[in-house]
Design a protein around this motif. Structure first.
Motif, PDB file in Angstrom:
ATOM      1  N   GLY A 136       0.763  -1.276  -0.100  1.00  0.00           N
ATOM      2  CA  GLY A 136      -0.079   0.027   0.040  1.00  0.00           C
ATOM      3  C   GLY A 136       0.921   1.216  -0.045  1.00  0.00           C
ATOM      4  N   GLN A 160      -4.933 -15.071   1.795  1.00  0.00           N
ATOM      5  CA  GLN A 160      -5.471 -13.900   2.012  1.00  0.00           C
ATOM      6  C   GLN A 160      -4.541 -12.881   0.777  1.00  0.00           C
ATOM      7  OE1 GLN A 160      -3.465 -13.464   6.196  1.00  0.00           O
ATOM      8  NE2 GLN A 160      -5.227 -12.604   6.513  1.00  0.00           N
ATOM      9  N   MET A 161      -4.900 -11.757   0.732  1.00  0.00           N
ATOM     10  CA  MET A 161      -4.108 -10.814  -0.178  1.00  0.00           C
ATOM     11  C   MET A 161      -4.361  -9.486   0.209  1.00  0.00           C
ATOM     12  SD  MET A 161      -5.316  -9.260  -3.313  1.00  0.00           S
ATOM     13  CE  MET A 161      -4.359  -7.603  -3.704  1.00  0.00           C
ATOM     14  N   ASP A 162      -3.387  -8.784  -0.005  1.00  0.00           N
ATOM     15  CA  ASP A 162      -3.375  -7.032   0.077  1.00  0.00           C
ATOM     16  C   ASP A 162      -2.472  -6.568  -1.074  1.00  0.00           C
ATOM     17  OD1 ASP A 162      -1.450  -8.136   1.887  1.00  0.00           O
ATOM     18  OD2 ASP A 162      -1.330  -5.729   2.635  1.00  0.00           O
ATOM     19  N   GLY A 163      -3.011  -5.317  -1.286  1.00  0.00           N
ATOM     20  CA  GLY A 163      -2.177  -4.719  -2.224  1.00  0.00           C
ATOM     21  C   GLY A 163      -2.907  -4.226  -3.428  1.00  0.00           C
ATOM     22  N   ASP A 164      -2.265  -4.446  -4.745  1.00  0.00           N
ATOM     23  CA  ASP A 164      -2.800  -4.093  -5.887  1.00  0.00           C
ATOM     24  C   ASP A 164      -2.535  -5.030  -6.916  1.00  0.00           C
ATOM     25  OD1 ASP A 164      -4.275  -2.581  -7.772  1.00  0.00           O
ATOM     26  OD2 ASP A 164      -2.397  -1.340  -8.175  1.00  0.00           O
ATOM     27  N   LEU A 165      -3.244  -5.807  -7.417  1.00  0.00           N
ATOM     28  CA  LEU A 165      -3.028  -6.839  -8.531  1.00  0.00           C
ATOM     29  C   LEU A 165      -4.102  -7.063  -9.550  1.00  0.00           C
ATOM     30  CD1 LEU A 165      -2.091 -10.082  -6.430  1.00  0.00           C
ATOM     31  CD2 LEU A 165      -0.716  -8.645  -7.450  1.00  0.00           C
ATOM     32  N   THR A 166      -3.817  -7.084 -10.939  1.00  0.00           N
ATOM     33  CA  THR A 166      -4.899  -7.441 -11.748  1.00  0.00           C
ATOM     34  C   THR A 166      -5.213  -8.854 -11.515  1.00  0.00           C
ATOM     35  OG1 THR A 166      -3.146  -8.188 -13.202  1.00  0.00           O
ATOM     36  CG2 THR A 166      -3.573  -5.984 -13.426  1.00  0.00           C
ATOM     37  N   ILE A 167      -6.093  -9.173 -12.343  1.00  0.00           N
ATOM     38  CA  ILE A 167      -6.821 -10.758 -11.891  1.00  0.00           C
ATOM     39  C   ILE A 167      -5.485 -11.679 -12.714  1.00  0.00           C
ATOM     40  CG2 ILE A 167      -8.287 -12.255 -12.840  1.00  0.00           C
ATOM     41  CD1 ILE A 167     -10.563 -10.182 -12.024  1.00  0.00           C
ATOM     42  N   GLU A 200      -5.516  -0.660   1.200  1.00  0.00           N
ATOM     43  CA  GLU A 200      -4.956  -1.236   0.112  1.00  0.00           C
ATOM     44  C   GLU A 200      -5.748  -0.709  -1.288  1.00  0.00           C
ATOM     45  OE1 GLU A 200      -1.959  -2.649   0.326  1.00  0.00           O
ATOM     46  OE2 GLU A 200      -2.289  -3.265   2.523  1.00  0.00           O
ATOM     47  N   GLN A 234      -6.668   2.147  -1.398  1.00  0.00           N
ATOM     48  CA  GLN A 234      -6.426   3.390  -1.700  1.00  0.00           C
ATOM     49  C   GLN A 234      -7.683   4.311  -1.676  1.00  0.00           C
ATOM     50  OE1 GLN A 234      -3.154   4.474  -3.847  1.00  0.00           O
ATOM     51  NE2 GLN A 234      -2.155   2.176  -3.917  1.00  0.00           N
ATOM     52  N   LYS A 257     -11.191  -0.204 -11.533  1.00  0.00           N
ATOM     53  CA  LYS A 257     -10.399  -0.942 -12.718  1.00  0.00           C
ATOM     54  C   LYS A 257     -10.686  -2.277 -12.864  1.00  0.00           C
ATOM     55  CE  LYS A 257      -6.402   0.691 -11.668  1.00  0.00           C
ATOM     56  NZ  LYS A 257      -4.929   0.634 -11.792  1.00  0.00           N
ATOM     57  N   GLY A 258     -11.500  -3.071 -11.795  1.00  0.00           N
ATOM     58  CA  GLY A 258     -11.418  -4.455 -11.732  1.00  0.00           C
ATOM     59  C   GLY A 258     -10.352  -4.913 -11.340  1.00  0.00           C
ATOM     60  N   ASP A 259      -9.326  -4.444 -10.689  1.00  0.00           N
ATOM     61  CA  ASP A 259      -8.090  -5.020  -9.910  1.00  0.00           C
ATOM     62  C   ASP A 259      -8.572  -5.368  -8.560  1.00  0.00           C
ATOM     63  OD1 ASP A 259      -6.820  -4.700 -12.439  1.00  0.00           O
ATOM     64  OD2 ASP A 259      -5.745  -2.767 -11.547  1.00  0.00           O
ATOM     65  N   LEU A 260      -7.597  -6.175  -8.090  1.00  0.00           N
ATOM     66  CA  LEU A 260      -7.922  -6.800  -6.417  1.00  0.00           C
ATOM     67  C   LEU A 260      -7.272  -5.903  -5.596  1.00  0.00           C
ATOM     68  CD1 LEU A 260      -7.284 -10.408  -7.524  1.00  0.00           C
ATOM     69  CD2 LEU A 260      -9.309  -9.429  -7.525  1.00  0.00           C
ATOM     70  N   CYS A 261      -7.722  -5.547  -4.560  1.00  0.00           N
ATOM     71  CA  CYS A 261      -7.047  -4.909  -3.490  1.00  0.00           C
ATOM     72  C   CYS A 261      -6.978  -5.451  -2.165  1.00  0.00           C
ATOM     73  CB  CYS A 261      -7.457  -3.443  -3.383  1.00  0.00           C
ATOM     74  SG  CYS A 261      -9.204  -3.302  -3.394  1.00  0.00           S
ATOM     75  N   ALA A 262      -7.813  -6.424  -2.002  1.00  0.00           N
ATOM     76  CA  ALA A 262      -7.766  -7.166  -0.589  1.00  0.00           C
ATOM     77  C   ALA A 262      -8.506  -8.465  -0.913  1.00  0.00           C
ATOM     78  CB  ALA A 262      -8.414  -6.278   0.594  1.00  0.00           C
ATOM     79  N   MET A 263      -8.288  -9.476  -0.036  1.00  0.00           N
ATOM     80  CA  MET A 263      -8.645 -10.788  -0.195  1.00  0.00           C
ATOM     81  C   MET A 263      -8.743 -11.536   1.228  1.00  0.00           C
ATOM     82  SD  MET A 263      -7.904 -13.676  -2.931  1.00  0.00           S
ATOM     83  CE  MET A 263      -7.992 -12.504  -4.476  1.00  0.00           C
ATOM     84  N   VAL A 318     -13.264 -14.811  -7.617  1.00  0.00           N
ATOM     85  CA  VAL A 318     -12.682 -13.544  -7.869  1.00  0.00           C
ATOM     86  C   VAL A 318     -13.515 -12.803  -9.152  1.00  0.00           C
ATOM     87  CG1 VAL A 318     -10.606 -12.445  -9.256  1.00  0.00           C
ATOM     88  CG2 VAL A 318     -10.337 -14.085  -7.022  1.00  0.00           C
ATOM     89  N   GLU A 319     -14.050 -13.730 -10.143  1.00  0.00           N
ATOM     90  CA  GLU A 319     -14.609 -12.979 -11.329  1.00  0.00           C
ATOM     91  C   GLU A 319     -15.969 -12.568 -10.890  1.00  0.00           C
ATOM     92  OE1 GLU A 319     -13.765 -12.499 -14.017  1.00  0.00           O
ATOM     93  OE2 GLU A 319     -11.722 -13.411 -14.294  1.00  0.00           O
ATOM     94  N   LYS A 348     -15.364  -9.241  -9.100  1.00  0.00           N
ATOM     95  CA  LYS A 348     -15.295  -8.222  -9.978  1.00  0.00           C
ATOM     96  C   LYS A 348     -16.454  -7.574 -10.696  1.00  0.00           C
ATOM     97  CE  LYS A 348     -12.998  -7.262 -14.198  1.00  0.00           C
ATOM     98  NZ  LYS A 348     -12.058  -7.554 -15.233  1.00  0.00           N
TER      99      LYS A 348
END
Lengths: 256, 256, 256, 256, 256, 256
Positions: free
Chosen positions: D2, D204-211, F115, F117, F219-225, F242-243, F246
């Motif tokens: 982040g 878990q996941m945190d941050g910024d990721l495309t699929i 995450e 933002q 944008k359809g991006d992932l920020c947390a899971m 995930v899909e 989104k």
């Protein structure tokens, strides 16, 4: 202990060997004990020792909570030592701190030794020690008072525990440290002792002592415990032998 | 009740052997278990050590941060000792804030360091009344097979001796080794029946009547002492443990 | 269930006597138990008092330290009232942080002092917005035989009246007596069946339907009030207690 | 994650695609595990992974306290993740914080899935994870170690859980983030995985990721878990198959 | 209460006898209550009163935990009053403070009086009051809402408790203090009242009142409680008598 | 045990329906319940929203106060997210400090905001290293019918979007709207048997094998899971959720 330097111009022992409060090295501060001072508790004792004021109360034997702490073979002697917030110059936050928890632990252990715990399986005997005014030596004062409160409660006991500290001040071994001696002294040896059987049930030491100095100090403390024991017995005797005159005769025993 | 039956059986077995002069693990009464010390075990700590004393396994980390002195010692660093008896190390330890056994352990180790003047606290003053180094000594038990007091004392001393004051990181000049000037070593003995044995295992501890921990310095002088347990000691037994501690403490010191 | 049977029996006994106009201890319905007040009981406190109200025994210490004012009262000292209902005083009190009864007690005593403007809080301002005196009023119950509200109120007022502000020690000028300008006195009554009686004992309290505490000042005006208990009061009963409190409060004030 | 900006002049991935500690993007840090390292616990494992040092211990199945938490149909797997105070650069206050409680929860859930809890109704299986030295990835390290400790304790399990994280650093997907990568990276995906059955039990996941990036990362973590699984099995094999040579052969398995 | 001075230029009562928010001295703020607003709770009520927003929910009768608190002769009515962190201008730390504990205690007592607790021995009836937005008078609002929630839960009750405060502002007795009146007023008298039986079940007072002023204030509060009682009954009537139109007709009753 | 029988019956019923493609409340597997959002619900908060997601009812308040930045982000505001799962909202929630479920909820919502933002934290810097805005996001559950994660996420985002930074009150310039620059939306799915369904009700949650919450941005991006629950997911199931997240996240965003 451990080296707070003595303020300029203060001497803990004068040229005549007298201590800062005028005592001889082996002299106790004035001690008085009164048993049976509280109505609600099973047993109680109020103690003044120098400028210490201590109240001790005993409840029980009674059901032990929580249940999983119950011992099916005997009673638990659970001591709770506490200094009230205004018992010291800087207000103490209410509630147990680490020092009071340590004192509670070793006082519980010392008292357990003299109680016939096997007579009261699964129960708790709760001992509350409240230091109302503190002036060095409160753990010894608390153990001494608690012992009388247990007897006042009618709890069967092997004997009373008497307690007193010796210490080192300006390289001299002295008895029953006062507040300045505690703050600026070199060592402290609190002792809990059973005079009749010559048993030590509480013992701590901190500071810096040669083995010989320790021997001297331990001997002084043990001797003093015998005197304290007499004051304890006297308090109990007054409590039980003159109930008729109780109202008039509540004066306290003094160390001779 | 099965617990008590087991404890009784265990005690009978141990006492029977002791009366033949034998300990369960074959040691002599005055023999300390093998010691291994790994210094600088933890790189995130300023100083650290992991100590095995037989199967007892203790890790101590020392952290140093900049803070304020106490008002009555304006030119000295601050020592804070903490012990966590985590349930990982024994089924007898509980989760949650430190209980009385952990508090007693921390305070006895602290007393050894403090009263034994292990560290020159004046060298930890940065600016009198303003800034000093606060020294955290954190004790973690990993495996508990008796005598945490001595294992923790050894680990604390080794951690202190390995510690570097991180002055540069805090923008307070160059890093320097923690000024360890004395090395107080504690030796713990227990009384089981009539027998005094040093460095008790878990099984010996739980059947013991009383415990006495004595810390001595390089000169053989005493700096701290703590009796534990519900049993009593005679004056002679105390002096015997004091002598043992002085002798064995010197041995331990030479090895570490 | 035995507890409830006992409570029922006790209640029957008390009510039967009350219906004959008699209280268990022989007092009149509007009679307060004997009061003894020992001021300056604790030398480590800035002010203190120990009060016996019959067998109820309460000690209050006042400590004064320099601190910051609240932002909405920048030119006034701060009052903090705390009560510890320690298990030494009654088997109905529990260890640990103050529970609801202790909190209610502290808050009602606090309300009397605060709303009764007992202390001229502006005189406790050292420098507006910066420094004021923080006044801790700490209430400790020692023996609980009912009506802690009034005993604590009396002890608090006596402790305040005896208190010296330790300005010299804090380097804030000369010591001066705490500026006590009003003396709110609380009187507590309980309702048992149809009867209203003041200053209840423990036995009367536990069988009572409702409790009403009323604090009045020298002018006979009201400054604080608190109903407790699961029972109800009629408007007339409230007014009756108000009148009683005004009259008896003046009596108590004249004695203390 | 982040967005803590990377300090000037530091690159997490160099021109050759190598990471700051010299690893390839899909390369794990060195990992070694040793099972059965503690005497008191039912089962245990010690793990070093990069600069992480983690101890895990298992107690149970044993009686579940408090009783109202007991499940009459199965055992509770209760995990307690903790970082010791000196495991990080800034001393951590002892006791559970919110982060460690969250990790304890998801680790408990992941382990519950593999334990045959239905064999031990009403019991608790307690898993203690102590992070002695922390250097990114401690939750994966803890889960990996705990899984081995459960097996070492002889608890019947469907399979071991292996755990590893993938992440994003300078827009590149990489495996098993190191400390700088964790501090200044763009995303982190901790995964707990059962290789034999292809099940994800922690995620878990945190941050910024495309699929797509997430897909890549999850795939890398899953593949790495298979390698970690081999190290886990190796540690258990050494523990159980060569008891005779145990003293000499306590070397740890390494990732190939 | 107790003397925060009124800011310059603000008058709480104008020349026409109107209050700062335009009300007459004996006028309530707008009040609306809706019963049965929560699905999960046994009973519930949502209340808006001036700018106060309060949610009350009831669970039970249900098993009482911990067990040692169970009363074999009746249900315990346990009220938990809480202000949410954002209900006041300065964020309140989550968790119970002393004020909320006192209010919980007196609210529990007031509600116990009207519940047929003897119908549900050994159980607990838990009442949760959450103040979502606070604007003076929340304890009265909470008690009023809780009473409706108990009835909504189908708990057998002698009657509803209505609650309202009177107070003194610029030497005038007024009803239902608003926020400025609460901050800068001279006295406050919260009352809990059962209109049908003329019983007072909650009563507090703080500030400065002559006995006559108190009589006036208590009378005003009691009269207002009768109006509030109508709003409470109306809310329950709407809840139970028009289930068919429930979806359209969820408007709230208003004080006439 | 009845609880488990009920859970089993409930699960059988739900699974049977699911195998026919039907949910208990008639929704499609990928259908979210009706959403209502009341913004600015609490005037004492700087921002607030109450969200109904079906019968789940959550309120979030945002408070902003001036404070110090963290040393590693000297030019950014501070985000603190807290969740109280109060017993008013469900009989499965307990009084006291937040437990693991509340902590997990708070941390997952926090992770989405942080995450994702959501807020431009640099605009919350007043003076670097000295003063920044501390942003408290406090989540209160009022009625719990499943899927608190998404309800709390929506309420938090709505509250943030409605928030005004109270700069004027703090004497830090003019008020301004909280700079919300992104809108991460979480969507939660559960796995029951072979079925994946979004936005679970309470009944669906308690019988579910596993839970997966995925937060996506515009944008359809992932920020947390966050995966929860004791069951497992396959890699394909993760990608399916995930899909779904989104697609449905975008739908929710368009509505709120």
């Amino acid at each position: 202990m451990g080296g707070t330097p003595l303020p300029e111009g203060i001497k803990l022992i004068d040229e005549n060997g007298k201590r800062i409060d005028g005592r001889r090295p082996d002299e106790l501060r004035p001690l008085s004990i009164e048993a049976g001072v509280l109505k609600r508790a099973t047993g109680s004792a109020y103690l003044e020792w120098g400028n210490n004021k201590v109240m001790a109360a005993v409840y029980g034997p009674r059901e032990c909570h929580p249940r999983h702490m119950q011992d099916p073979t005997r009673a638990l002697v659970q001591c709770h030592y506490n200094m009230v917030s205004f018992s010291v110059d800087d207000r103490k936050r209410p509630g147990p701190d680490r020092r009071s928890q340590e004192i509670s632990k070793i006082t519980s252990e010392a008292l357990t030794h003299v109680v016939f715990t096997e007579y009261f399986p699964r129960t708790s005997i709760d001992v509350y020690i409240e230091v109302l005014q503190a002036n060095a030596g409160t753990r010894c004062a608390g153990l001494t008072a608690a012992s009388v409160a247990l007897a006042d409660a009618g709890i069967p006991m092997r004997d009373l525990v008497a307690s007193c500290a010796a210490g080192k001040v300006e390289d001299t071994m002295v008895l029953d440290l006062g507040k300045e001696e505690d703050n600026f002294g070199q060592a402290d040896i609190p002792v809990g002792y059973i005079p009749r059987t010559n048993e030590i049930v509480l013992l701590q030491m901190d500071g810096d002592l040669t083995i010989d100095q320790f021997k001297t100090g331990l001997g002084m403390a043990v001797d003093a415990c015998k005197k304290i024991y007499d004051v304890q017995r006297d308090a109990l005797r007054r409590r039980y032998t003159v109930p008729a005159e109780a109202d008039e005769d509540t004066g306290s025993a003094e160390v001779k | 009740m099965s617990k008590d039956v087991m404890a009784d059986l265990k005690r009978d077995h141990i006492v029977k052997l002791l009366s033949k002069g034998v300990r369960v693990d074959g040691r002599k009464f005055d023999e300390i278990r093998p010691i291994t010390i790994e210094k600088n075990y933890i790189m995130s700590a300023e100083g650290s050590a992991r100590v095995h004393l037989g199967n007892t396994d203790v890790i101590v980390g020392v952290k140093l941060i900049v803070g304020q002195p106490f008002s009555d010692t304006p030119n000295k660093g601050v020592l804070t000792t903490n012990a966590e008896l985590i349930p990982l190390a024994s089924e007898t330890f509980e989760s949650g804030p430190p209980g009385r056994p952990a508090i007693e352990l921390a305070r006895v180790v602290d007393r050894g360091i403090r009263e034994g003047q292990a560290v020159d606290m004046e060298k930890l003053c940065i600016e009198p009344e303003k800034e000093v180094w606060i020294m955290f000594v954190d004790i973690h038990a990993l495996d508990y097979d008796g005598n945490l007091f001595d294992a923790a004392n050894m680990a604390a001393m080794a951690a202190l001796k390995s510690a570097i004051v991180p002055a540069k990181r805090a923008d307070k000049g160059e890093d320097f080794p923690l000024p360890v000037t004395h090395e107080p070593i504690s030796v713990t003995a227990v009384k089981i029946g009539e027998h005094i044995l040093v460095d008790p295992t878990y099984d010996e501890e739980i059947v013991a009547d009383a415990r006495l921990t004595v810390a001595t310095n390089e000169k053989g002088d005493l700096c701290a002492m703590q009796k534990g347990g519900e049993g009593s000691l005679t004056v002679d037994e105390v002096h015997k443990v004091v002598e043992l501690s002085k002798r064995l403490g010197a041995e331990v010191r030479s090895k570490t």
